[in-house]
Design a protein around this motif. Structure first.
Motif, PDB file in Angstrom:
ATOM      1  N   TYR A   1       0.825  -1.178   0.026  1.00 19.95           N
ATOM      2  CA  TYR A   1       0.021   0.132  -0.003  1.00 19.95           C
ATOM      3  C   TYR A   1       0.859   1.155  -0.055  1.00 19.95           C
ATOM      4  O   TYR A   1       2.139   1.221   0.287  1.00 19.95           O
TER       5      TYR A   1
ATOM      6  N   TYR B   1      -4.336   1.442   3.992  1.00 18.45           N
ATOM      7  CA  TYR B   1      -5.429   1.549   3.014  1.00 18.45           C
ATOM      8  C   TYR B   1      -6.817   1.401   3.675  1.00 18.45           C
ATOM      9  O   TYR B   1      -6.764   0.931   4.586  1.00 18.45           O
TER      10      TYR B   1
ATOM     11  N   VAL C   1      -3.786  -2.269  -4.187  1.00 19.13           N
ATOM     12  CA  VAL C   1      -3.263  -3.048  -3.133  1.00 19.13           C
ATOM     13  C   VAL C   1      -4.261  -4.638  -3.334  1.00 19.13           C
ATOM     14  O   VAL C   1      -5.399  -4.811  -3.063  1.00 19.13           O
TER      15      VAL C   1
ATOM     16  N   ASP D   1      -6.820   3.245  -1.548  1.00 22.96           N
ATOM     17  CA  ASP D   1      -5.679   3.431  -0.983  1.00 22.96           C
ATOM     18  C   ASP D   1      -4.875   4.918  -1.308  1.00 22.96           C
ATOM     19  O   ASP D   1      -4.764   5.803  -0.544  1.00 22.96           O
TER      20      ASP D   1
END
Length: 195
Positions: A78, A83, A114, A175
């Motif tokens: 991330y 995130y 992610v 994110d």
């Protein structure tokens, strides 16, 4: 310990000779080589100065959420501190990055991924821009790093929004976003999820 002094002296001598040889090499560079080195040095300094001006593109950024978007660090890769996932839903839960740009321009918009097996294959990102509004679905199960949503025009001093909703077929992940100026790609800014 008598052996230590000659060894240190030898290391010092080798160091001094290496430095002298290095300086001598620089003295014998051609004018073209020196010009190339100077160009890249100046280019690097220019980029560093511009990156230091982090507020160049953005005059205002904020994040708005509707629903439950808990911070997580369970998956690796991330951007920033964490995130924020949200389970599959009806589209009522939203995560919105709101921002203003300091100059009217076209910007490439990227979303940071992610990936994981339980992510949505159709996470809907809605970009509000000068020509209207576009919704782009992103497969968040695979891929890595930055995924380009598209290139959009944003006018200065007006608030623009990029919204992710939970209307996917799995977990949707908020994110980070990145905006890159089309007219000057050296200028980019990352909008984290925790602003």
């Amino acid at each position: 310990m008598k052996w230590l002094k000659p060894i240190l002296s030898l290391f010092f001598l080798v160091f001094v000779m290496s430095v002298m040889i290095g300086f001598k090499h620089v003295e014998f560079l051609s004018a073209q080589e020196k010009s190339i080195i100077e160009y890249y040095k100046e280019e690097w300094e220019r980029r560093e100065e511009r990156k230091a001006e982090s507020s160049y593109i953005m005059s205002h950024t904020k994040v708005n959420t509707v629903g439950t978007w808990s911070a997580s660090t369970n998956a690796f890769g991330y951007s920033g501190a964490n995130y924020q996932p949200n389970a599959k839903g009806t589209g009522e839960d939203t995560f919105t990055w709101a921002f203003k740009v300091k100059r009217s321009d076209q910007y490439q918009v990227f979303v940071h991924q992610v990936p994981a097996f339980d992510r949505a294959s159709n996470a809907p990102f809605t970009v509000t821009h000068a020509q209207g509004e576009d919704t782009i679905t992103v497969d968040q199960r695979s891929g890595n790093e930055w995924f380009e949503l598209g290139t959009y025009s944003f006018d200065k001093d007006k608030e623009w929004k990029i919204t992710l909703s939970d209307a996917g077929d799995g977990y949707v992940i908020a994110d980070a976003l990145k905006l890159v100026s089309v007219s000057d790609p050296d200028w980019d800014v990352v909008l984290e999820n925790d602003r």
